[in-house]
Write a protein that holds these residues in place. Sequence first.
Motif, PDB file in Angstrom:
ATOM      1  N   ALA A  32       0.729  -1.184   0.206  1.00 16.47           N
ATOM      2  CA  ALA A  32       0.033  -0.019  -0.112  1.00 16.47           C
ATOM      3  C   ALA A  32       0.845   0.957   0.111  1.00 16.47           C
ATOM      4  N   VAL A  33       0.492   2.386  -0.840  1.00 13.97           N
ATOM      5  CA  VAL A  33       1.196   3.490  -0.844  1.00 13.97           C
ATOM      6  C   VAL A  33       0.356   4.692  -0.503  1.00 13.97           C
ATOM      7  N   PHE A  34       0.855   5.552   0.411  1.00 14.70           N
ATOM      8  CA  PHE A  34       0.124   6.885   0.789  1.00 14.70           C
ATOM      9  C   PHE A  34       0.974   7.742  -0.031  1.00 14.70           C
ATOM     10  N   ALA A  35       0.286   8.489  -1.007  1.00 14.88           N
ATOM     11  CA  ALA A  35       0.931   9.270  -1.900  1.00 14.88           C
ATOM     12  C   ALA A  35       0.107  10.652  -2.373  1.00 14.88           C
ATOM     13  N   ASP A  36       0.948  11.640  -2.423  1.00 16.67           N
ATOM     14  CA  ASP A  36       0.420  13.096  -2.709  1.00 16.67           C
ATOM     15  C   ASP A  36       0.630  13.366  -4.417  1.00 16.67           C
ATOM     16  N   PRO A  37      -0.669  13.764  -5.036  1.00 20.71           N
ATOM     17  CA  PRO A  37      -0.383  14.119  -6.544  1.00 20.71           C
ATOM     18  C   PRO A  37       0.664  14.902  -7.008  1.00 20.71           C
ATOM     19  N   ASN A  38       1.181  15.791  -6.048  1.00 18.56           N
ATOM     20  CA  ASN A  38       2.196  16.709  -6.231  1.00 18.56           C
ATOM     21  C   ASN A  38       3.386  16.615  -5.814  1.00 18.56           C
ATOM     22  N   CYS A  39       3.562  15.427  -5.188  1.00 16.36           N
ATOM     23  CA  CYS A  39       4.851  14.842  -4.884  1.00 16.36           C
ATOM     24  C   CYS A  39       5.881  14.438  -5.754  1.00 16.36           C
ATOM     25  N   GLY A  40       7.066  15.403  -5.748  1.00 17.62           N
ATOM     26  CA  GLY A  40       7.925  14.778  -6.806  1.00 17.62           C
ATOM     27  C   GLY A  40       8.623  13.268  -6.511  1.00 17.62           C
ATOM     28  N   PHE A  41       8.778  13.112  -5.281  1.00 18.03           N
ATOM     29  CA  PHE A  41       9.347  11.793  -4.889  1.00 18.03           C
ATOM     30  C   PHE A  41       8.263  10.706  -5.364  1.00 18.03           C
ATOM     31  N   CYS A  42       7.107  10.996  -5.015  1.00 20.78           N
ATOM     32  CA  CYS A  42       5.926  10.083  -5.450  1.00 20.78           C
ATOM     33  C   CYS A  42       5.971   9.713  -7.008  1.00 20.78           C
ATOM     34  N   LYS A  43       6.221  10.792  -7.698  1.00 20.83           N
ATOM     35  CA  LYS A  43       6.277  10.380  -9.252  1.00 20.83           C
ATOM     36  C   LYS A  43       7.458   9.567  -9.433  1.00 20.83           C
ATOM     37  N   ARG A  44       8.487   9.705  -8.872  1.00 23.74           N
ATOM     38  CA  ARG A  44       9.743   9.135  -9.223  1.00 23.74           C
ATOM     39  C   ARG A  44       9.308   7.591  -8.656  1.00 23.74           C
ATOM     40  N   PHE A  45       8.775   7.476  -7.541  1.00 19.16           N
ATOM     41  CA  PHE A  45       8.430   6.194  -6.964  1.00 19.16           C
ATOM     42  C   PHE A  45       7.412   5.366  -7.831  1.00 19.16           C
ATOM     43  N   GLU A  46       6.413   6.264  -8.670  1.00 17.96           N
ATOM     44  CA  GLU A  46       5.641   5.676  -9.383  1.00 17.96           C
ATOM     45  C   GLU A  46       6.026   5.145 -10.412  1.00 17.96           C
ATOM     46  N   ARG A  47       7.458   5.376 -11.132  1.00 12.45           N
ATOM     47  CA  ARG A  47       8.107   5.080 -12.218  1.00 12.45           C
ATOM     48  C   ARG A  47       8.538   3.716 -11.754  1.00 12.45           C
ATOM     49  N   ASP A  48       8.915   3.258 -10.645  1.00 14.76           N
ATOM     50  CA  ASP A  48       9.720   2.051 -10.274  1.00 14.76           C
ATOM     51  C   ASP A  48       8.420   1.362 -10.239  1.00 14.76           C
ATOM     52  N   LEU A  49       7.260   1.612  -9.364  1.00 13.70           N
ATOM     53  CA  LEU A  49       6.136   0.736  -9.168  1.00 13.70           C
ATOM     54  C   LEU A  49       5.667   0.223 -10.381  1.00 13.70           C
ATOM     55  N   ALA A  50       5.700   1.138 -11.401  1.00 12.78           N
ATOM     56  CA  ALA A  50       4.991   0.594 -12.904  1.00 12.78           C
ATOM     57  C   ALA A  50       5.951  -0.805 -13.559  1.00 12.78           C
ATOM     58  N   LYS A  51       7.052  -0.859 -12.764  1.00 10.53           N
ATOM     59  CA  LYS A  51       8.050  -1.827 -13.312  1.00 10.53           C
ATOM     60  C   LYS A  51       7.888  -3.202 -12.757  1.00 10.53           C
ATOM     61  N   LEU A  52       7.087  -3.202 -11.525  1.00  7.93           N
ATOM     62  CA  LEU A  52       6.743  -4.318 -10.948  1.00  7.93           C
ATOM     63  C   LEU A  52       5.800  -5.220 -11.174  1.00  7.93           C
ATOM     64  N   ASP A  53       5.941  -6.492 -11.372  1.00  7.37           N
ATOM     65  CA  ASP A  53       5.041  -7.641 -11.810  1.00  7.37           C
ATOM     66  C   ASP A  53       4.524  -8.495 -10.628  1.00  7.37           C
ATOM     67  N   ASN A  54       3.438  -9.117 -10.892  1.00  3.32           N
ATOM     68  CA  ASN A  54       2.943  -9.940  -9.909  1.00  3.32           C
ATOM     69  C   ASN A  54       2.690  -9.159  -8.407  1.00  3.32           C
ATOM     70  N   VAL A  55       2.181  -8.036  -8.735  1.00  2.00           N
ATOM     71  CA  VAL A  55       1.954  -7.295  -7.452  1.00  2.00           C
ATOM     72  C   VAL A  55       0.457  -6.693  -7.339  1.00  2.00           C
ATOM     73  N   THR A  56      -0.018  -6.290  -6.200  1.00  2.00           N
ATOM     74  CA  THR A  56      -1.163  -5.705  -5.946  1.00  2.00           C
ATOM     75  C   THR A  56      -0.657  -4.366  -5.206  1.00  2.00           C
ATOM     76  N   ILE A  57      -1.192  -3.316  -5.852  1.00  5.08           N
ATOM     77  CA  ILE A  57      -0.836  -1.994  -5.157  1.00  5.08           C
ATOM     78  C   ILE A  57      -2.121  -1.127  -4.657  1.00  5.08           C
ATOM     79  N   HIS A  58      -2.247  -0.949  -3.470  1.00  7.70           N
ATOM     80  CA  HIS A  58      -3.318  -0.127  -3.140  1.00  7.70           C
ATOM     81  C   HIS A  58      -2.695   1.443  -2.841  1.00  7.70           C
ATOM     82  N   THR A  59      -3.497   2.021  -3.659  1.00  6.12           N
ATOM     83  CA  THR A  59      -2.945   3.508  -3.493  1.00  6.12           C
ATOM     84  C   THR A  59      -3.689   4.416  -2.840  1.00  6.12           C
ATOM     85  N   PHE A  60      -3.243   4.933  -1.921  1.00  6.30           N
ATOM     86  CA  PHE A  60      -4.262   5.849  -1.023  1.00  6.30           C
ATOM     87  C   PHE A  60      -3.844   7.327  -1.163  1.00  6.30           C
ATOM     88  N   LEU A  61      -4.582   8.158  -1.693  1.00  5.65           N
ATOM     89  CA  LEU A  61      -4.470   9.419  -2.136  1.00  5.65           C
ATOM     90  C   LEU A  61      -4.352  10.127  -0.831  1.00  5.65           C
TER      91      LEU A  61
END
Length: 253
Positions: free
Chosen positions: A129-158
């Motif tokens: 599970a990830v708690f993320a702010d839509p204007n957080c630069g580190f969140c955007k960088r982290f999202e790029r890494d999350l997009a490379k994960l396979d066999n995973v369930t991601i719960h995103t908390f705005l």
Amino acid sequence: MIRFALPFVPLAHHFALGLLGAVLVATSAHANEAVIRKNLSERLPNLPRIEEVRATPMRGLFEIRINGNELLYTDAEGNYLIQGVLIDTKARVNLTQERLEKLTAIAFDDLPLKDAFTTVRGNGQRKLAVFADPNCGFCKRFERDLAKLDNVTIHTFLYPVLGKDSEEKARAIWCARDRAKTWEDWMLRGVTPPEPKADAKCDTAALERNVAFGQKYRISGTPTTILANGTRLPGAVGLDRLESLLAQASAAK
């Protein structure tokens, strides 16, 4: 050969001695705690309230916990205060980090998943599970890494904590027909989330609940990731480390 006969000591006597030793240790620890609290509060009146005092594996060194999960160290009389990390050189373990991980852990089952949107890739067996702010630069960088994960369930908390624009973007994403796609479009491709239609009915109370949950559990920065074993990861963890920690979390279940 001279033989010495050892006196027979009943087992109950051994137990009594052991119990007495434990009582003395506990009494001593309690006395140390009282002295530490008294001296530090008198000498450092601006020090936040001490929430816990506990002995460390290092003889004569005590851990002091303040502000929820901030750790300091002191001697048995509170004469000295140390800010830093405690390393077990023999085991090569960062004891401070281990302690912080236990203090900040959040049981995965305690997460209000109804207030998150979910992305599943592959078999979805690994969960986070990830708690993320839509204007957080580190969140955007982290999202790029999350997009490379396979066999995973991601719960995103705005978790809009960076200002009014974050709140508006979070509402737009939560009210979108496809929340996960709208989120990825914004975080990965910079596509601005469409404003909800004026007559559209959209309950955004989940966003308020997310902020309240984060405040309760002292989620002070974004992104903050919770693994299936309860481990909390602050910041944009690198992909290699994230893969390793996901494997550990899966093995621990």
